[in-house]
Write a protein that holds these residues in place. Structure first.
Motif, PDB file in Angstrom:
ATOM      1  N   ALA A  49       0.366  -1.497  -0.196  1.00 55.09           N
ATOM      2  CA  ALA A  49       0.051  -0.310   0.159  1.00 55.09           C
ATOM      3  C   ALA A  49       0.598   1.139   0.173  1.00 55.09           C
ATOM      4  N   ASP A  50       2.527   1.054   0.008  1.00 58.46           N
ATOM      5  CA  ASP A  50       2.935   2.239   0.326  1.00 58.46           C
ATOM      6  C   ASP A  50       3.491   2.761  -0.652  1.00 58.46           C
ATOM      7  N   LYS A  51       3.183   2.068  -2.251  1.00 55.61           N
ATOM      8  CA  LYS A  51       3.667   2.450  -3.491  1.00 55.61           C
ATOM      9  C   LYS A  51       3.470   3.584  -3.721  1.00 55.61           C
ATOM     10  N   LEU A  52       4.181   4.591  -4.860  1.00 56.18           N
ATOM     11  CA  LEU A  52       4.078   5.402  -4.968  1.00 56.18           C
ATOM     12  C   LEU A  52       1.836   5.206  -6.051  1.00 56.18           C
ATOM     13  N   ILE A  53       2.635   4.649  -6.753  1.00 55.02           N
ATOM     14  CA  ILE A  53       1.440   4.855  -8.135  1.00 55.02           C
ATOM     15  C   ILE A  53      -0.196   4.863  -6.765  1.00 55.02           C
ATOM     16  N   TYR A  54      -0.252   4.811  -5.674  1.00 53.65           N
ATOM     17  CA  TYR A  54      -1.228   4.795  -4.604  1.00 53.65           C
ATOM     18  C   TYR A  54      -1.052   5.651  -3.614  1.00 53.65           C
ATOM     19  N   ALA A  55      -0.198   6.596  -4.100  1.00 49.74           N
ATOM     20  CA  ALA A  55      -0.438   8.110  -3.474  1.00 49.74           C
ATOM     21  C   ALA A  55      -1.006   8.918  -4.549  1.00 49.74           C
ATOM     22  N   GLN A  56      -0.417   8.391  -5.767  1.00 50.78           N
ATOM     23  CA  GLN A  56      -0.984   9.740  -6.938  1.00 50.78           C
ATOM     24  C   GLN A  56      -1.207   9.208  -7.360  1.00 50.78           C
ATOM     25  N   LEU A  57      -2.330   7.807  -7.095  1.00 55.38           N
ATOM     26  CA  LEU A  57      -4.257   8.034  -7.708  1.00 55.38           C
ATOM     27  C   LEU A  57      -4.571   7.275  -6.450  1.00 55.38           C
ATOM     28  N   PRO A  58      -5.054   8.377  -5.266  1.00 54.41           N
ATOM     29  CA  PRO A  58      -5.465   7.352  -4.011  1.00 54.41           C
ATOM     30  C   PRO A  58      -6.851   6.624  -4.202  1.00 54.41           C
ATOM     31  N   GLU A  59      -7.327   6.695  -5.642  1.00 56.17           N
ATOM     32  CA  GLU A  59      -8.798   5.959  -5.955  1.00 56.17           C
ATOM     33  C   GLU A  59      -8.204   4.738  -6.092  1.00 56.17           C
ATOM     34  N   LEU A  60      -6.758   3.600  -5.872  1.00 51.10           N
ATOM     35  CA  LEU A  60      -6.660   2.752  -6.542  1.00 51.10           C
ATOM     36  C   LEU A  60      -6.212   2.354  -5.513  1.00 51.10           C
ATOM     37  N   ALA A  61      -5.886   2.902  -4.526  1.00 53.49           N
ATOM     38  CA  ALA A  61      -5.634   2.567  -3.287  1.00 53.49           C
ATOM     39  C   ALA A  61      -6.509   0.631  -2.081  1.00 53.49           C
ATOM     40  N   ARG A  62      -7.787   1.144  -3.033  1.00 47.39           N
ATOM     41  CA  ARG A  62      -8.393   0.082  -2.325  1.00 47.39           C
ATOM     42  C   ARG A  62      -7.903  -1.782  -2.775  1.00 47.39           C
ATOM     43  N   PHE A  63      -6.928  -1.728  -4.052  1.00 47.13           N
ATOM     44  CA  PHE A  63      -6.473  -3.059  -5.169  1.00 47.13           C
ATOM     45  C   PHE A  63      -5.378  -3.399  -4.437  1.00 47.13           C
ATOM     46  N   ALA A  64      -4.213  -2.088  -3.166  1.00 50.98           N
ATOM     47  CA  ALA A  64      -3.827  -2.997  -2.058  1.00 50.98           C
ATOM     48  C   ALA A  64      -3.539  -3.606  -1.738  1.00 50.98           C
ATOM     49  N   GLU A  65      -2.815  -4.379  -1.198  1.00 46.84           N
ATOM     50  CA  GLU A  65      -2.629  -5.783  -0.435  1.00 46.84           C
ATOM     51  C   GLU A  65      -3.621  -6.666  -0.606  1.00 46.84           C
ATOM     52  N   GLY A  66      -4.702  -6.700  -1.904  1.00 47.27           N
ATOM     53  CA  GLY A  66      -5.365  -7.334  -2.294  1.00 47.27           C
ATOM     54  C   GLY A  66      -4.793  -9.250  -2.887  1.00 47.27           C
ATOM     55  N   ASP A  67      -5.461 -10.164  -1.882  1.00 44.11           N
ATOM     56  CA  ASP A  67      -4.783 -11.385  -2.166  1.00 44.11           C
ATOM     57  C   ASP A  67      -5.189 -12.070  -3.361  1.00 44.11           C
ATOM     58  N   ASP A  68      -6.116 -11.355  -4.368  1.00 47.27           N
ATOM     59  CA  ASP A  68      -5.974 -11.677  -5.569  1.00 47.27           C
ATOM     60  C   ASP A  68      -5.656 -10.551  -6.152  1.00 47.27           C
ATOM     61  N   GLU A  69      -5.340 -10.752  -8.030  1.00 46.52           N
ATOM     62  CA  GLU A  69      -5.406  -9.168  -8.815  1.00 46.52           C
ATOM     63  C   GLU A  69      -6.500  -8.454  -9.364  1.00 46.52           C
ATOM     64  N   PRO A  70      -6.303  -7.475  -9.161  1.00 45.83           N
ATOM     65  CA  PRO A  70      -7.663  -6.799  -9.600  1.00 45.83           C
ATOM     66  C   PRO A  70      -7.936  -7.081 -10.853  1.00 45.83           C
ATOM     67  N   ASP A  71      -9.850  -6.909 -11.066  1.00 43.82           N
ATOM     68  CA  ASP A  71     -10.206  -7.408 -11.905  1.00 43.82           C
ATOM     69  C   ASP A  71      -9.793  -6.196 -13.228  1.00 43.82           C
ATOM     70  N   ALA A  72      -9.347  -6.179 -14.024  1.00 42.46           N
ATOM     71  CA  ALA A  72      -9.024  -4.657 -15.019  1.00 42.46           C
ATOM     72  C   ALA A  72      -9.928  -4.237 -15.277  1.00 42.46           C
ATOM     73  N   LEU A  73     -12.441  -4.458 -15.702  1.00 44.51           N
ATOM     74  CA  LEU A  73     -12.647  -4.224 -15.819  1.00 44.51           C
ATOM     75  C   LEU A  73     -12.892  -3.009 -14.432  1.00 44.51           C
ATOM     76  N   GLU A  74     -12.944  -3.288 -13.566  1.00 43.10           N
ATOM     77  CA  GLU A  74     -13.212  -2.695 -12.103  1.00 43.10           C
ATOM     78  C   GLU A  74     -12.060  -1.363 -11.630  1.00 43.10           C
ATOM     79  N   VAL A  75     -10.752  -1.817 -12.192  1.00 43.04           N
ATOM     80  CA  VAL A  75      -9.748  -0.866 -12.231  1.00 43.04           C
ATOM     81  C   VAL A  75      -9.686   0.335 -12.696  1.00 43.04           C
ATOM     82  N   ALA A  76     -10.206  -0.387 -14.475  1.00 46.75           N
ATOM     83  CA  ALA A  76     -10.714   0.926 -15.668  1.00 46.75           C
ATOM     84  C   ALA A  76     -12.437   2.122 -15.053  1.00 46.75           C
ATOM     85  N   GLU A  77     -13.241   2.093 -14.184  1.00 48.52           N
ATOM     86  CA  GLU A  77     -14.319   2.287 -13.880  1.00 48.52           C
ATOM     87  C   GLU A  77     -13.833   2.789 -12.707  1.00 48.52           C
TER      88      GLU A  77
END
Length: 152
Positions: A49-77
């Protein structure tokens, strides 16, 4: 020698853009996402969760520390309507022997996804990241030198 062009700074720090995704174009049709977005960006979102992309795009932070890779459609939304660029920046892993002397090769490098809000921000964003990485490489050298002195 100092130059005003970011090109020379990028060269001096040995950083390059592996891939660039223009968000408005990539997410224009959410049902037809580009392969690079799905397979390179979404599948490689960092777990930390401390990676730069999550500081730059806080809306993506919910995908950090997940057990599964995020669904591309969810990320796109989540990123839909966002201006700017996703940049996969790369820097060779450096082994510093002193504050100024190091060894490196593009055969061994690391990458990280970054976000720049405009084309003009791409080079400064990459430079900032590369400088931070370079500082980490130097810190590892200093720690190693300190440990060697302690053991002696």
């Amino acid at each position: 020698m100092a130059f005003d062009s970011p090109q020379y700074d990028l060269e001096a720090l040995q950083v390059r853009a592996e891939q660039i995704i223009w968000l408005p174009g990539a997410l224009m049709d959410i049902e037809a996402l580009p392969e690079v977005f799905e397979e390179e960006f979404c599948e490689n979102l960092p777990e930390e969760a401390d990676k730069l992309i999550y500081a730059q795009l806080p809306e993506l932070a919910r995908f950090a520390e997940g057990d599964d890779e995020p669904d591309a459609l969810e990320v796109a939304e989540v990123l839909s309507g966002k201006p700017g660029f996703l940049i996969q920046a790369a820097i060779p892993v450096k082994k510093y022997w002193s504050e100024t002397a190091c060894q490196y090769s593009w055969g061994y490098y690391q990458t990280e996804w970054l976000y720049a809000s405009s084309e003009a921000d791409i080079a400064p964003t990459m430079l900032s990241w590369a400088k931070a990485q370079d500082d980490e490489f130097k810190a590892e050298c200093r720690a190693g030198l300190t440990a060697a002195k302690t053991e002696a």
